[in-house]
Design an enzyme around this catalytic site. Structure first.
Site, short mmCIF file in Angstrom:
data_model
loop_
_atom_site.label_atom_id
_atom_site.label_comp_id
_atom_site.label_asym_id
_atom_site.label_seq_id
_atom_site.Cartn_x
_atom_site.Cartn_y
_atom_site.Cartn_z
N LYS A 97 0.48 -12.91 -4.80
CA LYS A 97 -0.14 -11.90 -5.67
C LYS A 97 0.31 -12.11 -7.11
O LYS A 97 1.49 -12.04 -7.41
CB LYS A 97 0.26 -10.50 -5.21
CG LYS A 97 -0.15 -10.18 -3.77
CD LYS A 97 0.33 -8.82 -3.34
CE LYS A 97 1.85 -8.76 -3.23
NZ LYS A 97 2.33 -7.45 -2.80
N THR A 104 1.26 2.35 -11.35
CA THR A 104 1.04 1.32 -10.33
C THR A 104 2.06 1.42 -9.21
O THR A 104 2.21 0.51 -8.41
CB THR A 104 1.15 -0.09 -10.96
OG1 THR A 104 2.43 -0.19 -11.60
CG2 THR A 104 0.06 -0.34 -11.96
N GLY A 154 3.65 1.74 -5.91
CA GLY A 154 3.14 1.61 -4.54
C GLY A 154 1.93 0.71 -4.39
O GLY A 154 1.33 0.66 -3.31
N CYS A 164 2.23 -1.69 -1.52
CA CYS A 164 2.15 -1.00 -0.23
C CYS A 164 0.69 -0.72 0.12
O CYS A 164 0.23 -0.97 1.24
CB CYS A 164 2.92 0.32 -0.29
SG CYS A 164 4.64 0.14 -0.82
O1 PXL Z 1 6.60 -0.95 -3.48
C1 PXL Z 1 7.75 -1.35 -2.81
C2 PXL Z 1 8.37 -0.22 -2.06
C3 PXL Z 1 8.32 -0.22 -0.69
N1 PXL Z 1 8.86 0.75 0.07
C4 PXL Z 1 9.48 1.80 -0.50
C5 PXL Z 1 9.55 1.88 -1.87
C6 PXL Z 1 8.99 0.85 -2.68
C7 PXL Z 1 9.05 0.94 -4.13
O2 PXL Z 1 9.56 1.86 -4.72
O3 PXL Z 1 10.15 2.94 -2.42
C8 PXL Z 1 10.05 2.86 0.36
#
Ligand code: PXL
Length: 261
Positions: free
Chosen positions: A171, A202, A204, A207
């Site tokens: 990415k 941005t 998350g 995720c």
């Molecule tokens: O975006 C990565 C990420 C994944 N998981 C958790 C996060 C973060 C970024 O802050 O808090 C729990």
């Protein structure tokens, strides 16, 4: 029955990343979401102040409970937190597609995966992955070489695929210009582009992107179509971010997923 997807990831109580982002994304794509928690963060849009990784046996038992009853059509991993948790996930038995988001740092720069755990991820989890989707920093970490250009991204994808992952999506969201992602699937490269949006909201994004791909794979969509549709969803979700919180805010999880791209 709707398709089922399982996320194995950390909790973000502010709801923008981690399992909260994954479940919202699964839901938006019409997929029933299940979640096994690996770690708990204390964070909001302005700070991340604490991370507690859960006992690996507890993580394994959550996954088993889901697997023996719900039969997910696809599984994703996010932040895993420790070598023991990586091992526990790698030892679980399932045959559906596994999407690995190799989360190493939080958006705010806190480490979500130490050195031993990164090694275990490479050796134990990536060989089981249908898709691994590193950003530029994670691709550098997985290959030991800097990844700064589209050519670097292709080279990194090849090297990561040699490690056993069936497909690799590097990415380039942190490149200059368009947000360019490069997919290597069965030896073939394809490119996915969207215009860059100038915003701090941005939190998350990675995720939501991996969760959208997971939801689509659970629904029987092909990998390259899933990547295109997931990227279009994330673009819209960033463009329409609701402006929640005083810092790096979440995406808009009500954005409409495209039916096709
Ligand atoms: O975006 C990565 C990420 C994944 N998981 C958790 C996060 C973060 C970024 O802050 O808090 C729990």
């Amino acid at each position: 029955m709707p398709p089922v997807a399982l996320t194995i990831a950390g909790s973000d109580p502010s709801g923008g990343a981690g399992i909260q982002a994954d479940l919202k994304t699964f839901h938006r794509f019409g997929v029933y979401g299940a979640a096994a928690v690996t770690l708990i963060t204390v964070q909001n849009t302005t700070r991340l102040s604490r991370i507690e990784v859960l006992d690996a046996g507890l993580v394994r038992d959550q996954i088993q409970a889901v697997l023996e009853d719900l039969y997910p059509g696809a599984i994703k991993t996010g932040a895993l937190g420790s070598e023991a948790v990586v091992r526990a996930v790698a030892e679980c038995r399932f045959t559906c597609p596994l999407i690995v988001d190799p989360v190493m740092l939080s958006s705010s720069g806190a480490s979500l995966l130490g050195l031993a755990a990164r090694h275990a991820l490479r050796k134990l989890l990536l060989p089981r992955a249908s898709l691994v989707m590193p950003n530029l920093a994670e691709a550098s970490e997985l290959t030991g070489s800097p990844v700064r250009t589209p050519q670097d991204m292709r080279d990194a994808a090849r090297r990561i695929a040699e490690g056993g992952a069936r497909a690799v999506l590097v990415k380039g969201g942190h490149l200059e210009g368009d947000a360019l992602d490069i997919l290597l699937n069965e030896g073939v490269f394809s490119e996915f582009r969207s215009p860059r949006i100038d915003t701090r909201h941005t939190h998350g994004t990675g995720c939501a992107y991996s969760a959208a791909i997971t939801a689509l794979l659970a629904s029987g969509v092909s990998l390259s179509e899933a990547v295109g549709r997931a990227k279009a969803f994330v673009f819209e979700a960033i463009r329409q971010s609701p402006g929640i919180g005083a810092g790096a805010g979440p995406l808009n999880y009500w954005a409409k997923p495209p039916d096709s791209v």
